[in-house]
Design a protein around this motif. Structure first.
Motif, short mmCIF file in Angstrom:
data_model
loop_
_atom_site.label_atom_id
_atom_site.label_comp_id
_atom_site.label_asym_id
_atom_site.label_seq_id
_atom_site.Cartn_x
_atom_site.Cartn_y
_atom_site.Cartn_z
N THR A 112 1.42 3.90 -1.01
CA THR A 112 2.84 3.61 -0.86
C THR A 112 3.33 4.13 0.48
N PRO A 113 3.69 3.24 1.40
CA PRO A 113 4.15 3.69 2.73
C PRO A 113 5.54 4.29 2.65
N THR A 114 6.02 4.80 3.76
CA THR A 114 7.40 5.29 3.81
C THR A 114 8.35 4.13 3.56
N PHE A 115 9.57 4.44 3.14
CA PHE A 115 10.49 3.38 2.75
C PHE A 115 10.78 2.41 3.90
N GLY A 116 10.93 2.96 5.10
CA GLY A 116 11.22 2.10 6.24
C GLY A 116 10.11 1.09 6.50
N VAL A 117 8.87 1.56 6.46
CA VAL A 117 7.73 0.66 6.66
C VAL A 117 7.64 -0.34 5.51
N TYR A 118 7.83 0.15 4.29
CA TYR A 118 7.75 -0.71 3.12
C TYR A 118 8.79 -1.83 3.19
N ALA A 119 10.04 -1.48 3.52
CA ALA A 119 11.10 -2.48 3.59
C ALA A 119 10.83 -3.49 4.70
N THR A 120 10.38 -2.99 5.86
CA THR A 120 10.11 -3.89 6.99
C THR A 120 9.00 -4.87 6.67
N MET A 121 7.89 -4.38 6.12
CA MET A 121 6.75 -5.25 5.82
C MET A 121 7.07 -6.23 4.70
N THR A 122 7.89 -5.80 3.74
CA THR A 122 8.28 -6.71 2.66
C THR A 122 9.12 -7.85 3.21
N ILE A 123 10.07 -7.53 4.08
CA ILE A 123 10.92 -8.56 4.68
C ILE A 123 10.08 -9.52 5.52
N VAL A 124 9.17 -8.96 6.32
CA VAL A 124 8.33 -9.81 7.16
C VAL A 124 7.46 -10.74 6.31
N PRO A 149 3.20 -5.08 1.31
CA PRO A 149 2.81 -3.71 0.93
C PRO A 149 3.13 -3.39 -0.53
N LEU A 150 2.79 -4.28 -1.46
CA LEU A 150 3.29 -4.16 -2.82
C LEU A 150 2.36 -3.42 -3.78
N ILE A 151 1.10 -3.26 -3.40
CA ILE A 151 0.15 -2.72 -4.36
C ILE A 151 0.46 -1.26 -4.70
N GLY A 152 0.92 -0.45 -3.72
CA GLY A 152 1.20 0.96 -3.99
C GLY A 152 2.24 1.17 -5.08
N PRO A 153 3.45 0.62 -4.92
CA PRO A 153 4.46 0.78 -5.97
C PRO A 153 4.05 0.13 -7.29
#
Length: 430
Positions: A112-124, A149-153
């Motif tokens: 699970t990446p940091t929230f900023g990275v997670y949000a950015t990659m999800t949007i992209v 980046p969905l596998i971690g959560p």
């Protein structure tokens, strides 16, 4: 195989070495000269299944987390005692091949990446998936899954539940909810921009795009994808196998349908987004349910035996709740599946009736060119709205009775009145 490096707090050397000797584990001790509260470092190799019980034994002997333990991969260990230890712990099944509880928790955190990275990659990934859907390109859609980046959560919630880490569980659930909202919103905004700037042809019917239409009317088989992704994800992370490809599978169950929902919203068809949005939620819940059951099956339990009963009760409640919700969504998807089956059956019957009518003696001079069924926009339970029958024959007007006969015969197979349109093409013999 693992190599464990354990720092020895002052006064604990004898306890640690006795515990290792009792289990007949080879070790090496080096003195610590840093002047801190540690007196030595113990190195010992372990088969992967032995890491958890050995660390638990050390903890029961009074060695707490202040001992500072590092577990790393070991490529090769040559030792007769190690071979005996491996024979003791490895039985060749998933339960014995799984990594330790301590490693599982570390792996779940690292995925699970940091929230900023997670949000950015999800949007992209949602934007790329939307572009792929509008281009009707399966290759681009697959590319969007790779970067999601969905596998971690998705797996962290199950891990947190089983090993009694409520902080990990809460964070993972929050990440999943935010990820769904971000993906749908990003897809909707991007699709709206594409539509208003005429990047795609004006008047594009999203129902005619195969990559989009199949996600606007999902069927019951979609559950198999999500459940399979959940089981595969947990087995991969629990056995230390690379989870990269499994992450793509989990993303396949979530990102494309979220993008399809965003496209439907951008096109001003919120009813069309119902099916794909339901698919996103049922897939998320199914991945969590499958992960939870798989983790419990392979033997993961909380660190403290005193919390075992409480954790079992909590896991049981979550399994029941997830199971009930997934069942409700499954009934909904079953309704969509039945609707799709009914439509496909009607299309087949319309084709057959048109062929039979034109084989009758009164219409033998005509030939059937093709039959098209136009569906309504009542997503996700679409049905036939109009049937277009193209026939060819001698120049001039077709036999007046042919239209009435076709309409009457085709409507026998529909529970609602369907308009039948005849398009006649005069054929000239040469």
């Amino acid at each position: 195989m693992r190599l464990v490096q354990l720092t020895v707090p002052t006064g604990e050397r004898q306890t640690i070495l006795e515990t290792l000797d009792e289990r007949e584990i080879d070790y090496v001790v080096t003195d610590e000269n840093s002047g801190r509260e540690y007196t030595a470092v113990v190195y010992f190799p372990l088969p992967t299944p032995a890491v958890e019980p050995v660390l638990d034994d050390l903890q029961e002997a009074g060695i707490d987390e202040d001992a500072y333990t590092v577990v790393v991969d070991a490529e090769t260990v040559i030792s007769r005692r190690f071979e005996a230890l491996r024979d003791e712990y490895e039985q060749g099944d998933v339960e014995s091949d799984r990594i330790s509880r301590q490693e599982l928790l570390a792996e779940a955190d690292s995925l699970t990446p940091t929230f900023g990275v997670y949000a950015t990659m999800t949007i992209v990934s949602a934007v790329v998936a939307t572009a792929g859907l509008l281009l009707d390109s399966s290759a681009v859609v697959v590319g969007s899954m790779v970067i999601a980046p969905l596998i971690g959560p998705a797996l962290g919630a199950s891990v947190g539940s089983v090993i009694d880490d409520e902080e990990l569980f809460t964070e993972s659930v929050l990440y999943q909810l935010v990820g769904i909202v971000l993906a749908i919103a990003a897809a909707a905004v991007f699709a709206w921009l594409v539509r208003t700037t005429n990047v795609v042809p004006p008047g594009l019917d999203i129902g005619s795009v195969d990559e989009i239409s199949e996600r606007l009317t999902p069927d019951l088989l979609s559950l198999a994808v999500a459940l399979g992704a959940g089981v595969a994800g947990i087995v991969s992370i629990a056995t230390g196998i690379s989870v990269a490809l499994v992450g793509v599978m989990i993303a396949a169950a979530l990102i494309p349908p979220a993008a399809a929902a965003g496209v439907a919203i951008a096109w001003g068809q919120p009813s069309a987004a119902i099916g794909s949005t339901a698919l996103v939620f049922v897939n998320v819940l199914s991945v969590n349910l499958a992960g939870l059951l798989t983790l419990w099956y392979v033997g993961y339990r909380p660190e403290s035996l005193f919390s075992l009963t409480e954790t079992e009760e909590r896991v049981r409640k979550r399994v029941v709740a997830l199971g009930v919700i997934v069942l409700v969504f499954a009934v909904f998807l079953g309704g969509i599946t039945y609707s799709s089956y009914t439509l496909a059956t009607f299309e087949e019957n319309a084709q057959t009736e048109a062929e039979l009518v034109l084989e009758e003696p009164a219409f033998e001079e005509y030939q059937l060119l093709d039959v098209s069924v136009i569906t309504d926009d009542e997503y996700p339970f679409v049905g036939p709205e109009r049937v277009i029958v193209r026939i060819g024959g001698p120049p001039g007007e077709p036999e007046p009775g042919i239209a009435d006969t076709l309409a009457e015969r085709i409507n026998r197979h529909s529970s609602t009145q369907v308009d039948v349109e005849i398009r006649y093409i005069g054929l000239v013999e040469r």
